[in-house]
Scaffold this motif. Structure first.
Motif, short mmCIF file in Angstrom:
data_model
loop_
_atom_site.label_atom_id
_atom_site.label_comp_id
_atom_site.label_asym_id
_atom_site.label_seq_id
_atom_site.Cartn_x
_atom_site.Cartn_y
_atom_site.Cartn_z
N THR A 199 35.68 41.67 33.64
CA THR A 199 36.57 40.52 33.82
C THR A 199 38.02 40.97 33.97
O THR A 199 38.75 40.50 34.83
CB THR A 199 36.45 39.56 32.61
OG1 THR A 199 35.10 39.18 32.49
CG2 THR A 199 37.32 38.35 32.80
N VAL A 200 38.46 41.91 33.12
CA VAL A 200 39.83 42.43 33.18
C VAL A 200 40.07 43.16 34.49
O VAL A 200 41.11 43.01 35.14
CB VAL A 200 40.09 43.38 31.98
CG1 VAL A 200 41.41 44.10 32.15
CG2 VAL A 200 40.07 42.59 30.68
N ALA A 201 39.05 43.94 34.94
CA ALA A 201 39.19 44.67 36.21
C ALA A 201 39.33 43.72 37.37
O ALA A 201 40.15 43.93 38.28
CB ALA A 201 37.96 45.57 36.42
N ASN A 202 38.54 42.64 37.38
CA ASN A 202 38.62 41.66 38.46
C ASN A 202 39.96 40.95 38.45
O ASN A 202 40.55 40.68 39.50
CB ASN A 202 37.49 40.63 38.31
CG ASN A 202 36.14 41.20 38.71
OD1 ASN A 202 36.10 42.20 39.42
ND2 ASN A 202 35.07 40.60 38.23
N ALA A 203 40.46 40.63 37.25
CA ALA A 203 41.75 39.94 37.14
C ALA A 203 42.87 40.83 37.64
O ALA A 203 43.81 40.37 38.31
CB ALA A 203 41.99 39.54 35.69
N SER A 204 42.78 42.14 37.36
CA SER A 204 43.85 43.06 37.75
C SER A 204 43.88 43.27 39.26
O SER A 204 44.89 43.71 39.80
CB SER A 204 43.66 44.41 37.03
OG SER A 204 42.47 45.03 37.45
N SER A 205 42.77 43.00 39.94
CA SER A 205 42.75 43.20 41.39
C SER A 205 43.31 42.00 42.15
O SER A 205 43.47 42.05 43.37
CB SER A 205 41.31 43.47 41.85
OG SER A 205 40.50 42.32 41.66
N ALA A 206 43.62 40.93 41.44
CA ALA A 206 44.19 39.75 42.08
C ALA A 206 45.62 40.03 42.53
O ALA A 206 46.42 40.57 41.78
CB ALA A 206 44.16 38.57 41.12
N LEU A 207 45.93 39.66 43.78
CA LEU A 207 47.26 39.88 44.33
C LEU A 207 48.04 38.58 44.50
O LEU A 207 49.26 38.59 44.59
CB LEU A 207 47.16 40.58 45.69
CG LEU A 207 46.40 41.91 45.71
CD1 LEU A 207 46.34 42.46 47.12
CD2 LEU A 207 47.06 42.91 44.77
N GLY A 208 47.32 37.47 44.57
CA GLY A 208 47.96 36.17 44.77
C GLY A 208 46.90 35.11 45.03
O GLY A 208 45.73 35.30 44.73
N SER A 209 47.33 34.01 45.63
CA SER A 209 46.38 32.92 45.91
C SER A 209 46.77 32.20 47.20
O SER A 209 47.91 32.28 47.66
CB SER A 209 46.35 31.93 44.75
OG SER A 209 47.63 31.35 44.55
N VAL A 210 45.80 31.49 47.76
CA VAL A 210 46.02 30.72 48.99
C VAL A 210 46.61 29.36 48.63
O VAL A 210 46.03 28.61 47.86
CB VAL A 210 44.70 30.55 49.77
CG1 VAL A 210 44.92 29.65 50.99
CG2 VAL A 210 44.15 31.91 50.19
N LYS A 250 34.63 30.92 54.21
CA LYS A 250 35.69 29.96 54.48
C LYS A 250 36.72 30.00 53.36
O LYS A 250 36.39 30.06 52.18
CB LYS A 250 35.11 28.55 54.61
CG LYS A 250 36.15 27.52 55.02
CD LYS A 250 35.53 26.16 55.24
CE LYS A 250 36.59 25.15 55.69
NZ LYS A 250 36.01 23.80 55.90
N VAL A 251 37.98 29.95 53.75
CA VAL A 251 39.08 29.96 52.79
C VAL A 251 39.51 28.53 52.49
O VAL A 251 39.70 27.72 53.39
CB VAL A 251 40.29 30.76 53.35
CG1 VAL A 251 41.50 30.58 52.45
CG2 VAL A 251 39.93 32.23 53.49
N THR A 252 39.66 28.24 51.21
CA THR A 252 40.16 26.94 50.78
C THR A 252 41.37 27.15 49.87
O THR A 252 41.58 28.25 49.33
CB THR A 252 39.09 26.14 50.01
OG1 THR A 252 38.63 26.94 48.91
CG2 THR A 252 37.91 25.80 50.92
N LYS A 253 42.14 26.10 49.67
CA LYS A 253 43.32 26.18 48.82
C LYS A 253 42.92 26.61 47.41
O LYS A 253 41.92 26.16 46.86
CB LYS A 253 44.01 24.82 48.77
CG LYS A 253 45.28 24.81 47.92
CD LYS A 253 45.93 23.45 47.90
CE LYS A 253 47.16 23.46 47.00
NZ LYS A 253 47.82 22.13 46.95
N GLY A 254 43.71 27.51 46.83
CA GLY A 254 43.44 27.99 45.48
C GLY A 254 42.64 29.27 45.43
O GLY A 254 42.50 29.87 44.36
#
Length: 230
Positions: free
Chosen positions: A12-23, A42-46
Motif C-alpha cells: 500500500t505504501v509503495a503504491n501511494a509513493s508512486s502517485a504523481l498527481g490526479s486527473v 478510460k480516464v475519468t476525473k479523480g
C-alpha cells in the motif's frame, strides 16, 4: 497473520509513493496505459496518475492533470504524455500546456520530446510535438538541450546585428553572397529560452522569435479550459 498485514501495508505504501498527481478533467475520449500493461483504460476525473502511466487524448478530447506539487498539465486533443518518473515527462506527440510550480534544481522537471529535452524549474509554457514542433514560453526560463548534434539557432537580435554588419561592411555582391548562406546562426547543444519568445524546430535548425497574437491566443485558450476546474 501479522506478517501478511505487514506485507500488505508495504504494498500500500509503495503504491501511494508512486502517485504523481490526479486527473482534474477528462473531456472526450481520454485513455491511460499503466506501466507493464498492454491495455488502455478510460480516464475519468479523480484518477490517480502514477509513474509509468501513458495518457492519450483522442480528437476533440482534453485532459487536465494536477501534480502533487500543484503544477498543472493540460493535454490538447490528439496528444500523448508519458510519466516516466516524478521528474521526467515524455511528450511524443500533440500539444501540452505546462504550468509548473517553482522547484529546486534537485527536483526540477524535464520534458523529453522528439526534438529536444526541456529543463524546467518553475514556469508556464506550451510544447507542440506536432508537424510544426515548437515551444512557447509565457513565464520564467526553460533550458533547451539537443539530444543529437548541435542546434543551428537563429535569434532575432543576433540576426538584426548580422544584417546591419552586412549592410555597412560589404559590397553589393558580398551582400548577395551572404544572403545565400546560413546567416547569423549560433551553433550550440543547449540554450535558454526567455519569456515572451517562441522557438520553432526544423530538424536541428531552430528559429527564435518574439510572441505573436496567435501565440497569446493559444495560451488564453488553455487558460480558459483550466477555469473549469477552479
Amino acid at each position: 497473520m501479522a506478517s501478511f498485514f505487514i506485507a500488505l501495508l508495504a504494498v500500500t505504501v509503495a503504491n501511494a509513493s508512486s502517485a504523481l498527481g490526479s486527473v482534474e478533467l477528462a473531456k472526450g475520449n481520454v485513455k491511460v496505459k499503466s506501466e507493464g500493461s498492454f491495455k488502455k483504460s478510460k480516464v475519468t476525473k479523480g484518477l490517480e496518475v502514477k509513474k509509468g502511466d501513458l495518457i492519450t487524448t483522442s480528437k476533440n478530447a482534453n485532459a487536465i492533470i494536477k501534480l502533487l506539487d500543484g503544477s498543472i498539465l493540460v493535454l490538447d486533443s490528439s496528444s500523448t504524455l508519458h510519466f516516466a518518473s516524478a521528474n521526467m515527462a515524455e511528450q511524443e506527440m500533440g500539444k501540452v500546456y505546462y504550468k509548473i510550480t517553482s522547484r529546486d534544481a534537485k527536483n526540477s522537471l524535464k520534458v523529453k520530446t522528439p526534438f529536444a529535452i526541456i529543463g524546467i524549474k518553475g514556469t508556464t509554457f506550451i510544447v507542440d510535438s506536432g508537424e510544426k514542433s515548437s515551444v512557447k514560453l509565457k513565464e520564467g526560463i526553460v533550458g533547451i538541450q539537443s539530444m543529437k548534434e548541435e542546434f543551428e539557432l537563429y535569434r532575432k537580435a543576433v540576426q538584426e546585428e548580422y544584417n546591419k554588419y552586412i549592410s555597412e561592411q560589404q559590397s553589393e555582391f558580398e551582400k548577395y553572397k551572404a544572403q545565400q548562406q546560413k546567416g547569423a546562426a549560433l551553433m550550440t547543444k543547449e540554450f535558454d529560452l526567455q519569456a515572451g519568445n517562441t522557438i520553432s524546430f526544423d530538424g536541428q535548425k531552430v528559429d527564435e522569435k518574439a510572441w505573436t497574437k496567435e501565440d497569446e491566443a493559444e495560451f488564453e485558450r488553455f487558460e480558459k479550459l483550466m477555469e473549469s476546474i477552479k
